[in-house]
Structures are given as structure tokens and as C-alpha cells.
Design an enzyme around this catalytic site. Structure first.
Site, short mmCIF file in Angstrom:
data_model
loop_
_atom_site.label_atom_id
_atom_site.label_comp_id
_atom_site.label_asym_id
_atom_site.label_seq_id
_atom_site.Cartn_x
_atom_site.Cartn_y
_atom_site.Cartn_z
N ASP A 154 -11.52 -42.70 -30.69
CA ASP A 154 -10.65 -42.03 -29.70
C ASP A 154 -9.97 -40.81 -30.33
OD1 ASP A 154 -7.51 -42.80 -28.13
OD2 ASP A 154 -9.23 -41.80 -27.24
N ASN A 176 -20.76 -48.28 -27.54
CA ASN A 176 -21.79 -49.28 -27.81
C ASN A 176 -21.74 -49.59 -29.30
OD1 ASN A 176 -22.98 -49.62 -25.22
ND2 ASN A 176 -23.76 -47.53 -25.40
N ARG A 199 -10.70 -29.72 -15.28
CA ARG A 199 -9.81 -30.31 -16.30
C ARG A 199 -10.49 -31.46 -17.05
NH1 ARG A 199 -5.16 -32.91 -14.77
NH2 ARG A 199 -5.71 -33.20 -12.58
N LYS A 200 -11.77 -31.71 -16.74
CA LYS A 200 -12.49 -32.84 -17.34
C LYS A 200 -13.31 -32.38 -18.55
CE LYS A 200 -14.48 -33.90 -13.37
NZ LYS A 200 -15.18 -34.65 -12.27
C1 LIG Z 1 -2.35 -31.31 -33.44
C2 LIG Z 1 -2.60 -32.68 -32.97
C3 LIG Z 1 -3.97 -32.94 -32.34
C4 LIG Z 1 -4.00 -34.21 -31.73
C5 LIG Z 1 -5.21 -34.49 -30.92
C6 LIG Z 1 -4.92 -35.61 -30.03
C7 LIG Z 1 -6.10 -36.30 -29.47
C8 LIG Z 1 -5.68 -37.35 -28.47
C9 LIG Z 1 -6.33 -38.67 -28.76
C10 LIG Z 1 -5.59 -39.80 -28.15
C11 LIG Z 1 -5.51 -39.70 -26.64
C12 LIG Z 1 -5.01 -40.98 -26.10
O1 LIG Z 1 -5.15 -42.02 -26.69
S1 LIG Z 1 -4.20 -40.92 -24.62
C13 LIG Z 1 -3.72 -42.57 -24.34
C14 LIG Z 1 -4.72 -43.35 -23.47
N1 LIG Z 1 -4.85 -42.69 -22.15
C15 LIG Z 1 -3.88 -42.86 -21.21
O2 LIG Z 1 -2.88 -43.54 -21.35
C16 LIG Z 1 -4.15 -42.04 -19.92
C17 LIG Z 1 -3.73 -42.84 -18.67
N2 LIG Z 1 -4.24 -42.13 -17.50
C18 LIG Z 1 -3.52 -41.07 -17.00
O3 LIG Z 1 -2.39 -40.79 -17.43
C19 LIG Z 1 -4.18 -40.29 -15.89
O4 LIG Z 1 -5.22 -41.06 -15.29
C20 LIG Z 1 -4.78 -38.96 -16.44
C21 LIG Z 1 -3.66 -38.09 -17.03
C22 LIG Z 1 -5.86 -39.26 -17.52
C23 LIG Z 1 -5.50 -38.22 -15.29
O5 LIG Z 1 -4.53 -38.12 -14.27
P1 LIG Z 1 -4.44 -36.76 -13.44
O6 LIG Z 1 -4.07 -35.64 -14.28
O7 LIG Z 1 -3.59 -37.08 -12.26
O8 LIG Z 1 -5.92 -36.49 -13.01
P2 LIG Z 1 -6.66 -37.02 -11.70
O9 LIG Z 1 -6.33 -36.08 -10.61
O10 LIG Z 1 -6.41 -38.49 -11.53
O11 LIG Z 1 -8.19 -36.86 -12.14
C24 LIG Z 1 -8.68 -35.55 -12.44
C25 LIG Z 1 -10.19 -35.65 -12.37
O12 LIG Z 1 -10.64 -36.59 -13.37
C26 LIG Z 1 -11.35 -37.65 -12.72
N3 LIG Z 1 -11.03 -38.88 -13.42
C27 LIG Z 1 -9.80 -39.32 -13.77
N4 LIG Z 1 -9.88 -40.49 -14.42
C28 LIG Z 1 -11.22 -40.79 -14.48
C29 LIG Z 1 -11.95 -41.88 -15.04
N5 LIG Z 1 -11.35 -42.89 -15.68
N6 LIG Z 1 -13.30 -41.86 -14.91
C30 LIG Z 1 -13.92 -40.83 -14.28
N7 LIG Z 1 -13.29 -39.77 -13.72
C31 LIG Z 1 -11.94 -39.76 -13.83
C32 LIG Z 1 -10.84 -37.67 -11.29
O13 LIG Z 1 -11.82 -38.25 -10.45
C33 LIG Z 1 -10.69 -36.19 -11.03
O14 LIG Z 1 -11.99 -35.66 -10.87
P3 LIG Z 1 -12.20 -34.39 -9.83
O15 LIG Z 1 -11.75 -34.91 -8.48
O16 LIG Z 1 -11.35 -33.29 -10.35
O17 LIG Z 1 -13.67 -34.13 -9.93
#
Ligand SMILES: CCCCCCCCCCCC(=O)SCCNC(=O)CCNC(=O)[C@H](O)C(C)(C)COP(=O)(O)OP(=O)(O)OC[C@H]1O[C@@H](n2cnc3c(N)ncnc32)[C@H](O)[C@@H]1OP(=O)(O)O
Length: 233
Positions: A154, A176, A199-200
């Protein structure tokens, strides 16, 4: 391999003196002074394999195509500060706990958890991570825990997406697991940004042995660049 890992940790115990390696940053944190050192540099717990890969890629950095990514227990970049003010609901924040907050993959003592360094090649949209999982990351006896492997994957694919899209969050991560990773061994995680749709950010990676003979895991992922007009919570 496990014996040499334990031996390295014993010497590490003797040498732990809080040496301020290069890239150390001083900051006062919640009244105590914390020295945030750059954790993506060799320390006594690093195996020969990890040092060799590090040296190989530091040479590539000199040629200019690759860049080593520094890594700290706590991020103080403007990106991070903006993220907190913009996306984190202050009601959810317990300040006294936040002062203890650290990057999960940097919250173990040297050699016990995640030892790793990442290099990026923005032209190729790639991030490579050399990872040595320590004895605190054990899953089944003698092998690295699947959740620890998922965490370092990740972080690697997330960094790949971050380099292309700024502040991103993981929406989907599929792994996998083909072969178990021996505890304390070094693996190469090769992350590649495959495509961007609005944004994807779609990123994939492989996890291989240093010799490249063994494919341990493969993953695909989707990261979403945060919409500044949308609240996260
Ligand atoms: C210097 C330091 C460096 C540092 C570098 C740091 C690297 C970071 C690494 C760690 C990152 C993490 O662990 S983050 C922690 C784990 N993740 C989380 O907790 C995220 C929880 N989920 C969320 O908060 C939310 O679902 C978001 C923010 C991911 C998306 O919400 P949003 O912004 O409202 O977007 P939304 O409108 O829902 O979706 C936008 C588009 O994406 C699609 N989409 C959204 N989710 C999905 C999905 N699971 N599977 C497929 N498609 C999806 C939607 O269909 C839509 O497509 P379309 O209609 O536009 O086609």
C-alpha cells in the site's frame, strides 16, 4: 537467515545510541524534543542484500533517472499539514493522542519492523521499494504476516499514485499472495502507474526476491485524488 537477522538485532541493541544520521531533522513535539531522522538510510539492522540494492540505486540516482525518497516517522510536509486542516474533522482529533501519531510503517524500532527504502523514476511512473521485514512482522512461524506485506505494498503503490496525483487515498487494493515471504528476507516491490482516469489512479506492483527468481505477490490498486470540495468524514 533468521539467525543472522537476530544477530544483527543484538548488535543493533549494543549500538543504539540515537545516532543522528544524515537527514536528521530537529523538531519539538509536544514539549519533548524528537529527532526525526530520515529512516530510508542504512542502519546496522540492514542486511547485506538491502545495502547492496541501496548502493546500486544510489548509483542510478547519480545518473539522474532515479531519486531516493526520504522517509520520516512523522511527516511535516505542507501537503500533510494541508491535509489535516482541510480533511480532518477537529472534533475527531484527540490532540494528546495526535502528538504520538507516527507513520505505521515507521513506528517500529530499527530492524524489528519495516526496514525499507523507496526510489522513484517519475519519467517511467515507477516507484521501487526494497523491503526487509523484521521479526515483529511474523505471521505464520518464520514467514512475514500478510497484513504487513499489504501495508508495504500500500505504501509503495500509494507513493506511486501520490507522485502523479498529490494527496491520494486507497480506494481498492487487491493482492495475490503466490509464495510466503521468509521473515527477515529482502524483497523488491516494483510499483507502476498504469493509467489515470480523472481523479482515479490505477497502480500495479510485483513483489519479487532479490534474485528475481521468486514472485511472492502481485497487486493492483486504485487510488483517488481527494476532492478539496468534499469532506472525508
Ligand atoms: C511525502 C509523503 C508521501 C506519502 C505517500 C502516501 C501514500 C499513501 C499510502 C497510504 C494510503 C492509505 O492507506 S489511505 C487509508 C485507506 N483508505 C481509506 O481510508 C479511504 C476510505 N475511502 C474514502 O475516504 C473515499 O471512498 C475516497 C476518498 C477514496 C473516495 O471518495 P470520493 O473522493 O468521494 O470519491 P468518489 O466520488 O466516491 O469516487 C470517485 C471515483 O472513484 C470511483 N471509486 C471510488 N471508490 C472505488 C472503489 N473502491 N472501487 C472502484 N471505484 C471506486 C467512483 O466510482 C468514482 O468513479 P467515477 O464515477 O468518477 O468514474
Amino acid at each position: 537467515m533468521l539467525r543472522s537477522c537476530a544477530a544483527r538485532l543484538r548488535t543493533l541493541g549494543a549500538s543504539r545510541g540515537g545516532a543522528r544520521g544524515p537527514g536528521a531533522a530537529r523538531r519539538s513535539f509536544a514539549s519533548e524534543e524528537v529527532v526525526d531522522k530520515d529512516c530510508a538510510l542504512p542502519n546496522p539492522s540492514w542486511s547485506k542484500d538491502l545495502r547492496l540494492l541501496f548502493d546500486q540505486f544510489m548509483k542510478k540516482c547519480e545518473e539522474g533517472s532515479w531519486k531516493r525518497l526520504p522517509s520520516y516517522k512523522r511527516s511535516s510536509t505542507q501537503n500533510f499539514k494541508d491535509f489535516r486542516t482541510h480533511y480532518v474533522d477537529p472534533k475527531l482529533l484527540k490532540e494528546e493522542q495526535m502528538s504520538e501519531a507516527q507513520l505505521f510503517t515507521r513506528s517500529f524500532e530499527d530492524g524489528l519492523g519495516f526496514e525499507y527504502v523507496m526510489f522513484c523514476n517519475d519519467a517511467e511512473k515507477r516507484v521501487v521499494c526494497f523491503f526487509q521485514g523484521g521479526p515483529r512482522l511474523q505471521g505464520v512461524p518464520g514467514f512475514t504476516h500478510g497484513g504487513a506485506i499489504a501495508s508495504i505494498i500500500d505504501a509503495t503503490v500509494g507513493t506511486c499514485a501520490f507522485r502523479a496525483g498529490g494527496v491520494v487515498m486507497t480506494a481498492n487494493l487487491n493482492i495475490n499472495y503466490k509464495r510466503p515471504i521468509p521473515l527477515c528476507s529482502v524483497v523488491v516491490i516494483d510499483g507502476q502507474l498504469d493509467r489515470v482516469e480523472g481523479r482515479k489512479f490505477f497502480v500495479s506492483c510485483s513483489v519479487r526476491s532479490v534474485s528475481e527468481e521468486t514472485l511472492y505477490s502481485e497487486a493492483t490498486s486504485l487510488f483517488i485524488a481527494l476532492d478539496p470540495n468534499k469532506k472525508l468524514t
